[in-house]
Design a protein around this motif. Structure first.
Motif, PDB file in Angstrom:
ATOM      1  N   ALA A  93      11.226  -5.971  -0.970  1.00  0.00           N
ATOM      2  CA  ALA A  93      11.819  -7.364  -1.471  1.00  0.00           C
ATOM      3  C   ALA A  93      10.817  -8.261  -2.042  1.00  0.00           C
ATOM      4  O   ALA A  93       9.607  -8.555  -1.308  1.00  0.00           O
ATOM      5  CB  ALA A  93      12.925  -8.116  -0.659  1.00  0.00           C
ATOM      6  N   ASN A  94      10.721  -8.614  -3.111  1.00  0.00           N
ATOM      7  CA  ASN A  94       9.406  -9.771  -3.594  1.00  0.00           C
ATOM      8  C   ASN A  94      10.162 -11.254  -3.058  1.00  0.00           C
ATOM      9  O   ASN A  94      11.320 -11.283  -2.644  1.00  0.00           O
ATOM     10  CB  ASN A  94       9.441  -9.723  -5.117  1.00  0.00           C
ATOM     11  CG  ASN A  94      10.620 -10.298  -6.072  1.00  0.00           C
ATOM     12  OD1 ASN A  94      11.502 -10.607  -5.399  1.00  0.00           O
ATOM     13  ND2 ASN A  94      10.517 -10.152  -7.364  1.00  0.00           N
ATOM     14  N   ASP A  95       9.225 -12.117  -3.460  1.00  0.00           N
ATOM     15  CA  ASP A  95       9.721 -13.598  -3.060  1.00  0.00           C
ATOM     16  C   ASP A  95      10.727 -14.034  -3.529  1.00  0.00           C
ATOM     17  O   ASP A  95      11.607 -14.717  -2.709  1.00  0.00           O
ATOM     18  CB  ASP A  95       8.373 -14.554  -3.216  1.00  0.00           C
ATOM     19  CG  ASP A  95       7.159 -13.970  -2.306  1.00  0.00           C
ATOM     20  OD1 ASP A  95       7.321 -13.488  -1.448  1.00  0.00           O
ATOM     21  OD2 ASP A  95       6.056 -14.509  -2.889  1.00  0.00           O
TER      22      ASP A  95
ATOM     23  N   GLY B 105       1.064  -1.169   0.031  1.00  0.00           N
ATOM     24  CA  GLY B 105       0.232  -0.041   0.025  1.00  0.00           C
ATOM     25  C   GLY B 105       0.928   0.993  -0.156  1.00  0.00           C
ATOM     26  O   GLY B 105       0.573   2.146  -0.771  1.00  0.00           O
ATOM     27  N   GLU B 106       1.993   1.303   0.670  1.00  0.00           N
ATOM     28  CA  GLU B 106       2.764   2.227   0.765  1.00  0.00           C
ATOM     29  C   GLU B 106       3.959   2.380  -0.437  1.00  0.00           C
ATOM     30  O   GLU B 106       4.375   3.586  -0.816  1.00  0.00           O
ATOM     31  CB  GLU B 106       3.824   2.308   2.061  1.00  0.00           C
ATOM     32  CG  GLU B 106       2.881   2.320   3.390  1.00  0.00           C
ATOM     33  CD  GLU B 106       3.873   2.173   4.518  1.00  0.00           C
ATOM     34  OE1 GLU B 106       4.425   2.992   5.146  1.00  0.00           O
ATOM     35  OE2 GLU B 106       4.401   0.619   4.703  1.00  0.00           O
ATOM     36  N   LEU B 107       3.906   1.445  -1.262  1.00  0.00           N
ATOM     37  CA  LEU B 107       4.686   1.254  -2.447  1.00  0.00           C
ATOM     38  C   LEU B 107       3.910   0.600  -3.274  1.00  0.00           C
ATOM     39  O   LEU B 107       3.887  -0.585  -3.590  1.00  0.00           O
ATOM     40  CB  LEU B 107       5.994   0.391  -2.162  1.00  0.00           C
ATOM     41  CG  LEU B 107       6.908   0.442  -3.200  1.00  0.00           C
ATOM     42  CD1 LEU B 107       7.632   1.768  -3.350  1.00  0.00           C
ATOM     43  CD2 LEU B 107       8.178  -0.608  -2.764  1.00  0.00           C
ATOM     44  N   PRO B 108       3.084   1.505  -4.315  1.00  0.00           N
ATOM     45  CA  PRO B 108       2.030   0.816  -5.571  1.00  0.00           C
ATOM     46  C   PRO B 108       2.919   0.213  -6.501  1.00  0.00           C
ATOM     47  O   PRO B 108       2.250  -0.975  -6.894  1.00  0.00           O
ATOM     48  CB  PRO B 108       1.585   2.205  -6.273  1.00  0.00           C
ATOM     49  CG  PRO B 108       2.034   3.426  -5.061  1.00  0.00           C
ATOM     50  CD  PRO B 108       3.156   2.881  -4.401  1.00  0.00           C
ATOM     51  N   GLU B 109       4.140   0.324  -6.474  1.00  0.00           N
ATOM     52  CA  GLU B 109       4.874  -0.332  -7.928  1.00  0.00           C
ATOM     53  C   GLU B 109       5.021  -1.805  -7.283  1.00  0.00           C
ATOM     54  O   GLU B 109       5.191  -2.936  -8.279  1.00  0.00           O
ATOM     55  CB  GLU B 109       6.196   0.015  -8.118  1.00  0.00           C
ATOM     56  CG  GLU B 109       6.161   1.612  -8.463  1.00  0.00           C
ATOM     57  CD  GLU B 109       6.466   2.569  -7.214  1.00  0.00           C
ATOM     58  OE1 GLU B 109       6.063   2.079  -6.295  1.00  0.00           O
ATOM     59  OE2 GLU B 109       6.642   3.716  -7.709  1.00  0.00           O
ATOM     60  N   ALA B 110       5.021  -2.052  -6.024  1.00  0.00           N
ATOM     61  CA  ALA B 110       5.196  -3.604  -5.464  1.00  0.00           C
ATOM     62  C   ALA B 110       4.279  -4.690  -5.895  1.00  0.00           C
ATOM     63  O   ALA B 110       4.626  -5.640  -6.177  1.00  0.00           O
ATOM     64  CB  ALA B 110       5.099  -3.480  -3.922  1.00  0.00           C
TER      65      ALA B 110
ATOM     66  N   PRO C 253      14.253 -12.083  -8.976  1.00  0.00           N
ATOM     67  CA  PRO C 253      14.319 -11.145  -7.577  1.00  0.00           C
ATOM     68  C   PRO C 253      14.432  -9.761  -7.924  1.00  0.00           C
ATOM     69  O   PRO C 253      15.151  -9.144  -8.923  1.00  0.00           O
ATOM     70  CB  PRO C 253      15.897 -11.555  -7.148  1.00  0.00           C
ATOM     71  CG  PRO C 253      16.221 -12.812  -7.906  1.00  0.00           C
ATOM     72  CD  PRO C 253      15.545 -12.782  -9.100  1.00  0.00           C
ATOM     73  N   VAL C 254      13.691  -8.982  -7.247  1.00  0.00           N
ATOM     74  CA  VAL C 254      13.676  -7.573  -7.292  1.00  0.00           C
ATOM     75  C   VAL C 254      13.497  -7.118  -5.742  1.00  0.00           C
ATOM     76  O   VAL C 254      12.832  -7.541  -5.008  1.00  0.00           O
ATOM     77  CB  VAL C 254      12.296  -6.946  -7.953  1.00  0.00           C
ATOM     78  CG1 VAL C 254      12.540  -5.479  -7.883  1.00  0.00           C
ATOM     79  CG2 VAL C 254      12.557  -7.522  -9.426  1.00  0.00           C
ATOM     80  N   TRP C 255      14.477  -5.808  -5.436  1.00  0.00           N
ATOM     81  CA  TRP C 255      14.554  -5.310  -4.032  1.00  0.00           C
ATOM     82  C   TRP C 255      14.818  -3.856  -4.423  1.00  0.00           C
ATOM     83  O   TRP C 255      15.587  -3.622  -5.355  1.00  0.00           O
ATOM     84  CB  TRP C 255      15.286  -6.306  -3.297  1.00  0.00           C
ATOM     85  CG  TRP C 255      16.660  -6.214  -3.416  1.00  0.00           C
ATOM     86  CD1 TRP C 255      17.824  -5.279  -2.829  1.00  0.00           C
ATOM     87  CD2 TRP C 255      17.364  -6.973  -4.189  1.00  0.00           C
ATOM     88  NE1 TRP C 255      18.970  -5.631  -3.169  1.00  0.00           N
ATOM     89  CE2 TRP C 255      18.741  -6.706  -4.286  1.00  0.00           C
ATOM     90  CE3 TRP C 255      17.087  -7.970  -5.111  1.00  0.00           C
ATOM     91  CZ2 TRP C 255      19.886  -7.301  -4.753  1.00  0.00           C
ATOM     92  CZ3 TRP C 255      18.091  -8.618  -5.769  1.00  0.00           C
ATOM     93  CH2 TRP C 255      19.410  -8.293  -5.631  1.00  0.00           C
TER      94      TRP C 255
END
Length: 463
Positions: free
Chosen positions: A32-34, A4-9, A18-20
């Protein structure tokens, strides 16, 4: 930081790669994504985001800051990193870019994929990145292809701009020209770094870019400022010492050349003045003495010494010596290469009834002392064959009573450093030229007395 604080997430959460996000201000991951959690060996998102990443090596700090600088205008860079989750190395290819949060703060967006890298290659890359040597790979136009963290910490972001990096630009340009011509070269360059001016020993050589196969320039530097400054300090110290020695030599020569004739003028004027019966003649001789003494004062001031300074003075009587009294019989040896000096001193001593043998140099003085019995030796310093200092050392090394004879320097050279050498050689006192008759008599009486001579001789012998 929640989705919610980071819409792109929401979109990043669905990706398999992997993205962080890393916030270099607080030194923590903020998303960080899974797939990233799996790469980093994290049990859950909360545990991963709670990790404190402030304990970074200097190389990692420099590399992270460089990414922010290089991607600040929207660029994306591709690099190979090795991460160590739970101590296990994971070579990774990343795409890094700057991402701006809703509050406007810049963080680093990392997208990664695991790599299978040759072990030697991986170790070489790590060595380059953590090496204190400044290493950069550049194209012919100076554009940077690679810079290790040490290079970034030293020069900051940017390409190989010699005119901005080096104060001795022509030397840097020569290195560059020789390297591109196929001749590996090296030299000492004065560099303007983020820490100020530094001396860098720099080498340059043409190599092949392993990515494109084209020509590239390998530019490597080591900071040698500490060594250069130490060498400069030693050189300056040596130069100061050399200058001091040269100054002492000049003063010694001047003192000898100016005081030797003054010794003759004042000495004979004083002797004649004491025996003058005509008042007019006595007045003229007194005027000569007064003028000569004034000139002697001017010479002393110009040469910056204090004239007569006792080296190791014995107790002396406060009262003036009566020059016409009958003195105790003394046998004195006087060594001086200047005939006028010998004549003046001999005449002064004869006025007291003392016997004085004279020699022309230090070697003759040593021979006379060894073969004769003297109560006192007056020793000039500057003499041919053997000077007064060496002659004194030779006498002191004889042993027996001959080695204990009091030796008084009678010299124009009375700088403090010279007086220390006289003392170290074994001289007990020093009279400055031009010597006054009263000072000569007082010194001879003080050191020529049998009890004083034996006492001082014993003390020196024991030392």
């Amino acid at each position: 930081m929640s989705s919610g604080e980071l819409p792109e997430a929401a979109g990043w959460d669905r990706l398999r790669r992997p993205v962080w996000l890393f916030d270099n201000v607080v030194k923590r991951h903020i998303y960080a994504n899974d797939a990233a959690l799996t790469l980093w060996g994290a049990e859950c998102r909360e545990e991963f985001l709670a990790r404190d990443c402030s304990d970074q090596s200097e190389a990692v700090k420099a590399r992270t800051q460089r990414i922010l600088d290089d991607t600040a205008n929207g660029e994306v860079i591709s690099e190979r990193w090795t991460f160590y989750p739970h101590g296990e190395p994971k070579p990774t290819k990343i795409l890094a870019s700057t991402h701006y949060l809703a509050c406007g703060r810049a963080v680093i967006l990392m997208e990664a994929e695991a790599l299978q890298v040759d072990a030697d290659q991986a170790r070489s890359l790590e060595a380059f990145r953590h090496s204190p040597t400044v290493i950069g790979l550049f194209e012919r136009d100076g554009r940077a292809l690679f810079r290790n963290p040490a290079a970034y910490n030293t020069f900051g972001p940017g390409d190989l701009h010699l005119d901005k990096r080096y104060l001795n630009l022509s030397a840097a340009e020569d290195l560059l020209e020789m390297a591109w011509a196929g001749t590996p070269s090296s030299g000492l360059l004065r560099a303007m770094t983020l820490s100020g001016e530094r001396w860098m020993h720099t080498s340059a050589r043409k190599v092949v870019d392993p990515v494109t196969g084209g020509d590239a320039l390998l530019w490597a530097s080591q900071d040698v400022t500490a060594q250069i400054e130490a060498e400069l300090s030693l050189a300056q110290t040596a130069e100061r010492a050399e200058n001091a020695e040269a100054r002492e030599r000049r003063l010694t020569e001047l003192s000898h050349e100016m005081r030797t004739p003054l010794n003759t003028i004042l000495g004979f004027a004083e002797i004649l003045g004491r025996s003058a019966e005509c008042p007019e003649q006595a007045d003229r001789l007194e005027r000569i003495l007064a003028s000569g003494r004034r000139l002697d004062d001017l010479v002393s001031g110009m040469l910056a010494d204090d004239g007569t300074i006792p080296v190791d003075a014995p107790p002396r009587a406060e009262a003036e010596i009566e020059l016409h009294a009958t003195p105790a019989p003394l046998r004195i040896l006087y060594a001086d290469d200047h005939e006028n000096n010998r004549m003046v001193v001999t005449a002064m001593l004869a006025a007291m009834g003392w016997e004085c043998d004279t020699v022309n140099d230090g070697a003759e003085a040593v021979e006379r002392v060894q073969n004769g019995e003297y109560d006192l030796v007056l020793m000039d310093i500057q003499m041919p064959n053997m000077d007064g200092v060496d002659a004194t050392r030779a006498i002191r090394s004889m042993g027996g009573l001959a080695a204990q004879v009091p030796i008084i320097a009678l010299t124009a050279n009375t700088l403090e450093t010279q007086l220390r050498r006289y003392r170290a050689a074994g001289m007990q006192d020093c009279l400055s030229k031009p010597v006054a008759m009263a000072a000569l008599m007082q010194t001879v009486v003080a050191w020529g007395a049998t009890e004083t001579a034996v006492l001082m001789g014993d003390r020196i012998h024991q030392a």
